[in-house]
Design an enzyme around this catalytic site. Structure first.
Site, PDB file in Angstrom:
ATOM      1  N   HIS A 104       1.008  -1.260  -0.445  1.00 52.55           N
ATOM      2  CA  HIS A 104       0.068   0.017  -0.090  1.00 52.55           C
ATOM      3  C   HIS A 104       0.256   1.011  -0.240  1.00 52.55           C
ATOM      4  CE1 HIS A 104       1.064  -0.268   3.611  1.00 52.55           C
ATOM      5  NE2 HIS A 104       0.549   0.634   4.948  1.00 52.55           N
ATOM      6  N   ASP A 105       2.127   1.216   0.565  1.00 49.29           N
ATOM      7  CA  ASP A 105       2.626   2.214   0.840  1.00 49.29           C
ATOM      8  C   ASP A 105       4.666   2.612   0.016  1.00 49.29           C
ATOM      9  OD1 ASP A 105       1.320   4.358   2.454  1.00 49.29           O
ATOM     10  OD2 ASP A 105       2.022   3.616   4.621  1.00 49.29           O
ATOM     11  N   ASP A 165      -4.764   0.556   8.558  1.00 51.83           N
ATOM     12  CA  ASP A 165      -3.978   0.608   8.131  1.00 51.83           C
ATOM     13  C   ASP A 165      -3.326   1.802   9.307  1.00 51.83           C
ATOM     14  OD1 ASP A 165      -1.073   2.406   7.201  1.00 51.83           O
ATOM     15  OD2 ASP A 165      -2.515   3.859   6.220  1.00 51.83           O
ATOM     16  N   HIS A 187       2.248   9.982  -2.898  1.00 52.47           N
ATOM     17  CA  HIS A 187       2.831   8.555  -2.538  1.00 52.47           C
ATOM     18  C   HIS A 187       1.648   7.651  -3.320  1.00 52.47           C
ATOM     19  CE1 HIS A 187      -0.049   8.444   1.589  1.00 52.47           C
ATOM     20  NE2 HIS A 187       0.591   7.123   1.776  1.00 52.47           N
ATOM     21  N   HIS A 227      -6.221   3.484  -0.478  1.00 49.85           N
ATOM     22  CA  HIS A 227      -6.271   3.616   0.410  1.00 49.85           C
ATOM     23  C   HIS A 227      -6.100   4.882   1.451  1.00 49.85           C
ATOM     24  CE1 HIS A 227      -1.358   4.361   0.687  1.00 49.85           C
ATOM     25  NE2 HIS A 227      -1.278   3.984   1.532  1.00 49.85           N
ATOM     26  N   HIS A 228      -6.029   6.341   0.588  1.00 53.59           N
ATOM     27  CA  HIS A 228      -6.515   7.588   1.605  1.00 53.59           C
ATOM     28  C   HIS A 228      -7.665   8.200   1.848  1.00 53.59           C
ATOM     29  CE1 HIS A 228      -2.890   6.812   4.161  1.00 53.59           C
ATOM     30  NE2 HIS A 228      -1.945   6.932   2.838  1.00 53.59           N
ATOM     31  N   LYS A 270       5.822   5.199  -1.254  1.00 51.39           N
ATOM     32  CA  LYS A 270       6.467   6.263  -0.386  1.00 51.39           C
ATOM     33  C   LYS A 270       8.314   6.415  -0.860  1.00 51.39           C
ATOM     34  CE  LYS A 270       3.687   6.361   3.974  1.00 51.39           C
ATOM     35  NZ  LYS A 270       4.028   5.904   5.110  1.00 51.39           N
TER      36      LYS A 270
HETATM   37  P1  C2E Z   1       1.174   6.535   8.241  1.00 47.32           P
HETATM   38  O1  C2E Z   1       2.493   6.775   9.543  1.00 47.32           O
HETATM   39  O2  C2E Z   1       1.515   5.356   7.875  1.00 47.32           O
HETATM   40  O3  C2E Z   1      -0.004   6.549   8.116  1.00 47.32           O
HETATM   41  C1  C2E Z   1      -1.151   6.200   7.939  1.00 47.32           C
HETATM   42  C2  C2E Z   1      -2.468   6.850   8.169  1.00 47.32           C
HETATM   43  O4  C2E Z   1      -2.090   7.067   9.609  1.00 47.32           O
HETATM   44  C3  C2E Z   1      -2.208   8.193   8.600  1.00 47.32           C
HETATM   45  O5  C2E Z   1      -2.573   8.122   6.857  1.00 47.32           O
HETATM   46  C4  C2E Z   1      -3.879   9.068   9.358  1.00 47.32           C
HETATM   47  O6  C2E Z   1      -5.056   8.571   8.216  1.00 47.32           O
HETATM   48  C5  C2E Z   1      -3.372   8.183  10.258  1.00 47.32           C
HETATM   49  N1  C2E Z   1      -2.620   8.495  10.670  1.00 47.32           N
HETATM   50  C6  C2E Z   1      -1.201   7.872  11.597  1.00 47.32           C
HETATM   51  N2  C2E Z   1      -0.705   9.177  12.658  1.00 47.32           N
HETATM   52  C7  C2E Z   1      -2.057   9.029  12.692  1.00 47.32           C
HETATM   53  C8  C2E Z   1      -2.296  10.700  14.047  1.00 47.32           C
HETATM   54  O7  C2E Z   1      -0.980  11.224  14.721  1.00 47.32           O
HETATM   55  N3  C2E Z   1      -3.361  11.299  13.834  1.00 47.32           N
HETATM   56  C9  C2E Z   1      -4.590  10.796  13.167  1.00 47.32           C
HETATM   57  N4  C2E Z   1      -5.422  11.659  12.787  1.00 47.32           N
HETATM   58  N5  C2E Z   1      -4.089  10.195  12.331  1.00 47.32           N
HETATM   59  C10 C2E Z   1      -2.859   9.280  12.021  1.00 47.32           C
HETATM   60  P2  C2E Z   1      -2.058  10.380   5.810  1.00 47.32           P
HETATM   61  O8  C2E Z   1      -2.837  11.078   7.587  1.00 47.32           O
HETATM   62  O9  C2E Z   1      -2.861   9.915   4.956  1.00 47.32           O
HETATM   63  O10 C2E Z   1      -0.656   9.845   5.867  1.00 47.32           O
HETATM   64  C11 C2E Z   1      -0.127   9.316   5.237  1.00 47.32           C
HETATM   65  C12 C2E Z   1       0.845   9.574   5.729  1.00 47.32           C
HETATM   66  O11 C2E Z   1       1.869  10.920   5.205  1.00 47.32           O
HETATM   67  C13 C2E Z   1       1.540   8.743   6.916  1.00 47.32           C
HETATM   68  O12 C2E Z   1       1.613   7.345   7.010  1.00 47.32           O
HETATM   69  C14 C2E Z   1       3.165   9.116   6.958  1.00 47.32           C
HETATM   70  O13 C2E Z   1       4.095   8.368   6.429  1.00 47.32           O
HETATM   71  C15 C2E Z   1       2.646  10.398   6.772  1.00 47.32           C
HETATM   72  N6  C2E Z   1       2.045  11.800   8.011  1.00 47.32           N
HETATM   73  C16 C2E Z   1       1.070  12.297   7.748  1.00 47.32           C
HETATM   74  N7  C2E Z   1       1.160  13.406   8.529  1.00 47.32           N
HETATM   75  C17 C2E Z   1       2.514  12.993   9.080  1.00 47.32           C
HETATM   76  C18 C2E Z   1       3.145  14.147  10.091  1.00 47.32           C
HETATM   77  O14 C2E Z   1       2.479  15.271  10.617  1.00 47.32           O
HETATM   78  N8  C2E Z   1       4.747  14.101   9.974  1.00 47.32           N
HETATM   79  C19 C2E Z   1       5.521  13.357   9.140  1.00 47.32           C
HETATM   80  N9  C2E Z   1       7.130  13.007   9.097  1.00 47.32           N
HETATM   81  N10 C2E Z   1       4.446  12.396   8.441  1.00 47.32           N
HETATM   82  C20 C2E Z   1       3.518  12.244   8.423  1.00 47.32           C
HETATM   83  C1  SIN Z   2       4.764   2.994   6.830  1.00 47.49           C
HETATM   84  O1  SIN Z   2       3.899   3.994   7.335  1.00 47.49           O
HETATM   85  O2  SIN Z   2       4.530   2.030   5.726  1.00 47.49           O
HETATM   86  C2  SIN Z   2       5.780   2.968   7.805  1.00 47.49           C
HETATM   87  C3  SIN Z   2       5.844   4.143   7.856  1.00 47.49           C
HETATM   88  C4  SIN Z   2       6.759   5.694   7.495  1.00 47.49           C
HETATM   89  O3  SIN Z   2       6.691   5.737   6.647  1.00 47.49           O
HETATM   90  O4  SIN Z   2       6.622   6.156   9.434  1.00 47.49           O
HETATM   91 FE    FE Z   3      -0.471   5.770   2.972  1.00 47.10          FE
HETATM   92 FE    FE Z   4       0.739   2.687   5.890  1.00 45.96          FE
END
Ligand code: C2E
Ligand code: SIN
Ligand code: FE
Ligand code: FE
Ligand code: SIN
Length: 509
Positions: A366-367, A450, A395, A421-422, A370
Site C-alpha cells: 500500500h505504501d 492501516d 505517495h 487507501h487514503h 513512499k
Molecule cells: P502513516 O504514518 O503510515 O499513517 C497512515 C495513516 O494513519 C495516516 O494517513 C492517517 O490517516 C493515520 N494516522 C497516523 N498517525 C496519525 C495521527 O497522529 N493522527 C491521526 N488523526 N491519524 C494518524 P495520512 O494522514 O494520509 O498520512 C499518510 C502518511 O503521511 C503517513 O503514513 C505518514 O507517513 C505521513 N504523515 C502524515 N502526517 C505526518 C506528520 O505529521 N509528520 C510526518 N513526518 N509524516 C506524516
Molecule cells: C509505513 O507507514 O509503511 C511506515 C511508517 C512510515 O513510513 O513512517
Molecule cells: Fe499511505
Molecule cells: Fe501504512
C-alpha cells in the site's frame, strides 16, 4: 529388395488410413488367395493395406521398417524349415514388437506341432493353409484387428500417462509451464498419430477485475512462435472465434477438421486443447484424447497457479527491493501486520478465496509509493507543513503507477490499494475524493487496517496511541473517514488486531 507394397484400391475412398496386413509366405499363390478373400474387407471404416514378403529375411526387413502392422500372416517353412519361427522370435524378442498380431500358417501341420508352437512362440493363431476359405480368413482377421486395436489403445494410453508423469516431474524441477505444455503436445501428437497438425493448449482465466487472460501454453506447427517469450503473437481470428464459442458453450467442439477440447480447471479458469485435423477422429482417438486431456488439465491447473505465484513474487521482489534500497529505515512490521489485518477482515466479510489470498500480499504494497518521498519529509520528527503535505500525498498515486504495469493479480490489486487507501467514505480523502462504494472494497479494508496499525505504532512524528484511544478514533470516524460496516466489524474483533500488533513488534521495539 523384392519387397513391395500394394495399397488396397478402397484406401483412396476411405478417410481413415487402412489397417496394415503383412503376408509373409514363399508361395505367391497364398498371397493372391489371401488378398482375393479379403478384398472388400472393412473394419471400423478402415480397409486393408497388404504388405508382401516372400522369405523370412524379407519378412524381417518388412517388420523392422514398418511399425504399425496390425496382423502378420507368417508361413512356417520358407528358405529354411523354421524360417517362419525364427522370424517370429525376431519380431517379439529383437524388435520388441508385442503389438502386431501373428497368425502362423503351415502347409504341413505335422511338421511344427500346433500345441508346442503356440506354447513356445508368442503367436495368436495357428492355421493350416487348407483353412484358407474366405469366411474363416475374414473372421480370423476381424478377431486379430480388434485385439490389435485394443492393445494399441492400452499401449498408447499407458505411454500418454507415462508422458504426463514424466513431464510433471520434469516441470516440477524446471518449473516451467511451457516445457510441460510442449511435452503434452508431443504426447498428444503421438497418441493421435498426427504429424503436421496445428495444435496448442491455452489456459484462460478471468480474474477479480473481470480481465480475462488467454495464455498459449504450448503450440506446435505454424503457431509455435506463440509460446516464444517476449513475442505477443495473436491467434488467427478464425481460431479465436472457434475458441470463444467453446468458452461460451463450455463443451467440446468437433468437426471434420478441428477438435477443440474444453477442460474446466477451476471456477474462473479453463484449459482449451485445439487440434487441427487432417482426418476426423475415430472413437478410439476421441476416448484417448478425452482421458489424456482431462488428466493433463488437472496438472495444468496446479502448475498455472504455482507459476502465477512465482511470477508475481518475482515482480514483487523487484519492486520491493527497489523500495528497500531507497528506504532502509522501514521496519517491515507494519507491512506484515496490515497483511494479516486485511486478510482477517476479508475473511469476516466472506469474500472469495482468491480475494483473501490476494489481499494479504497486495496490502503489503500500500505504501510502496513512499519510496518517492524525500527522506526529510518521510522521517520528519514533527508535523508536516502544507507544501510537505502536498508532496506526501503523492505517495498514493505514485504507488499505483509503480505497480500498474503488471498484469499479475497481486500487483494489480496492490495498485488499486495504493491508489485508494487514503480515500474517505464521505469523499474527503485523496487523491481522487472518491466516496462510499466508489472506493473499491480492498481500498476501504486497507484504510481501516492501516490507520489502526499506524495509530498503535510509534512514528517519527507521534508516539503510539493507547488501545482505547485508537478504538475511540476509529469509532468516531465511522461514516466519515471509514466504511461504517468495516468499523463495526473491526471494533467487534478488536482483540484480534491487538494480538497481531503484539505478535509482530517493530524492529526497534
Ligand atoms: P502513516 O504514518 O503510515 O499513517 C497512515 C495513516 O494513519 C495516516 O494517513 C492517517 O490517516 C493515520 N494516522 C497516523 N498517525 C496519525 C495521527 O497522529 N493522527 C491521526 N488523526 N491519524 C494518524 P495520512 O494522514 O494520509 O498520512 C499518510 C502518511 O503521511 C503517513 O503514513 C505518514 O507517513 C505521513 N504523515 C502524515 N502526517 C505526518 C506528520 O505529521 N509528520 C510526518 N513526518 N509524516 C506524516
Ligand atoms: C509505513 O507507514 O509503511 C511506515 C511508517 C512510515 O513510513 O513512517
Ligand atoms: Fe499511505
Ligand atoms: Fe501504512
Ligand atoms: C496532516 O494533515 O498533516 C496529516 C494528518 C495526520 O495523519 O497526522
Amino acid at each position: 529388395m523384392a519387397l513391395f507394397k500394394e495399397p488396397a484400391p478402397e484406401a483412396a475412398k476411405s478417410k481413415l488410413p487402412p489397417w496394415k496386413i503383412a503376408i509373409i509366405d514363399d508361395d505367391p499363390a497364398v498371397h493372391d488367395v489371401t488378398k482375393l478373400a479379403l478384398r472388400n474387407f472393412e473394419f471400423e471404416d478402415r480397409s486393408l493395406d497388404f504388405l508382401s514378403a516372400f522369405s523370412g529375411e524379407e519378412g524381417m526387413d518388412l517388420m523392422s521398417n514398418t511399425d504399425d502392422i496390425a496382423l502378420a500372416f507368417v508361413d512356417v517353412v520358407m528358405e529354411t524349415d523354421d524360417a517362419g519361427l525364427k522370424l517370429i522370435e525376431h519380431i517379439r524378442q529383437q524388435h520388441k514388437n508385442n503389438t502386431t498380431r501373428i497368425v502362423l500358417r503351415t502347409g504341413q501341420p505335422g511338421q511344427a506341432p500346433e500345441e508346442e508352437v503356440i506354447r513356445s512362440y508368442d503367436i495368436n493363431d495357428y492355421k493350416a493353409k487348407t483353412e484358407l476359405s474366405a469366411g474363416k480368413l475374414k473372421s480370423c482377421v476381424y478377431t486379430a484387428i480388434r485385439s490389435y486395436r485394443d492393445i494399441r489403445t492400452i499401449e498408447l494410453s499407458k505411454r500418454g500417462m507415462e508422458g504426463v508423469i514424466q513431464s510433471s516431474s520434469s516441470v516440477l524441477k524446471s518449473q516451467t509451464l511451457v516445457n510441460f505444455g510442449t511435452a503434452v503436445l508431443k504426447q498428444t501428437l503421438t497418441l493421435l498419430n498426427l504429424d503436421h497438425s496445428i495444435l496448442y493448449f491455452t489456459s484462460q482465466h478471468t480474474d477479480l477485475y473481470g480481465d480475462s487472460n488467454m495464455t498459449v501454453l504450448a503450440a506446435s506447427g505454424d503457431l509455435i512462435e506463440l509460446t516464444q517469450p517476449g513475442k505477443n503473437a495473436k491467434l488467427p481470428a478464425k481460431i479465436e472465434a472457434q475458441i470463444a464459442q467453446v468458452l461460451t458453450s463450455k463443451t467440446h467442439y468437433q468437426s471434420d477438421d478441428v477438435f477443440i477440447g474444453y477442460y474446466p480447471s477451476g471456477k474462473d479458469s479453463c484449459n482449451v486443447l485445439y487440434v487441427k485435423l487432417t482426418n476426423a477422429l475415430t472413437d478410439l482417438q476421441k476416448n484417448v484424447l478425452e482421458m489424456f486431456a482431462s488428466n493433463v488439465a488437472l496438472v495444468f491447473e496446479n502448475l498455472t497457479q504455482k507459476e502465477d505465484i512465482q511470477q508475481t513474487q518475482k515482480e514483487l521482489i523487484m519492486v520491493l527491493s527497489d523500495a528497500i534500497e531507497l528506504r532502509s529505515k522501514e521496519t517491515g512490521g507494519h507491512v506484515r501486520r496490515v497483511a494479516l489485518m486485511t486478510e482477517f477482515l476479508a475473511k469476516k466479510l466472506a469474500l472469495s478465496d482468491e480475494f483473501i489470498d490476494t489481499v494479504r500480499f497486495a496490502s503489503a504494497l500500500h505504501d510502496v509509493g513512499k519510496i518517492s518521498i524525500p527522506e526529510h519529509i518521510l522521517h520528519k520528527p514533527g508535523k508536516l507543513d502544507a507544501e510537505e503535505w502536498q508532496i506526501m500525498k503523492t505517495h498514493a498515486q505514485k504507488g499505483h503507477d509503480l505497480l500498474a504495469n503488471s498484469n499479475r493479480i497481486i500487483a494489480k490489486m496492490g495498485a488499486v490499494i495504493a491508489k485508494t487507501h487514503h480515500e474517505c467514505w464521505d469523499g474527503s480523502g485523496y487523491p481522487n475524493g472518491l466516496a462510499g462504494e466508489e472506493i473499491p472494497i480492498e481500498g476501504r479494508l486497507m484504510a481501516v487496517a492501516d490507520v489502526i496499525d499506524a495509530l498503535m505504532s510509534r512514528r517519527s512524528y507521534k508516539p503510539p496511541w493507547s488501545i482505547d484511544d485508537v478504538k475511540q478514533y476509529i469509532a468516531e470516524k465511522s461514516g466519515t473517514q471509514f466504511d461504517p460496516q468495516l468499523v463495526s466489524l473491526a471494533l467487534k474483533h478488536f482483540d484480534r488486531f491487538v494480538d497481531i500488533r503484539d505478535q509482530i513488534p517493530d524492529d526497534d521495539e
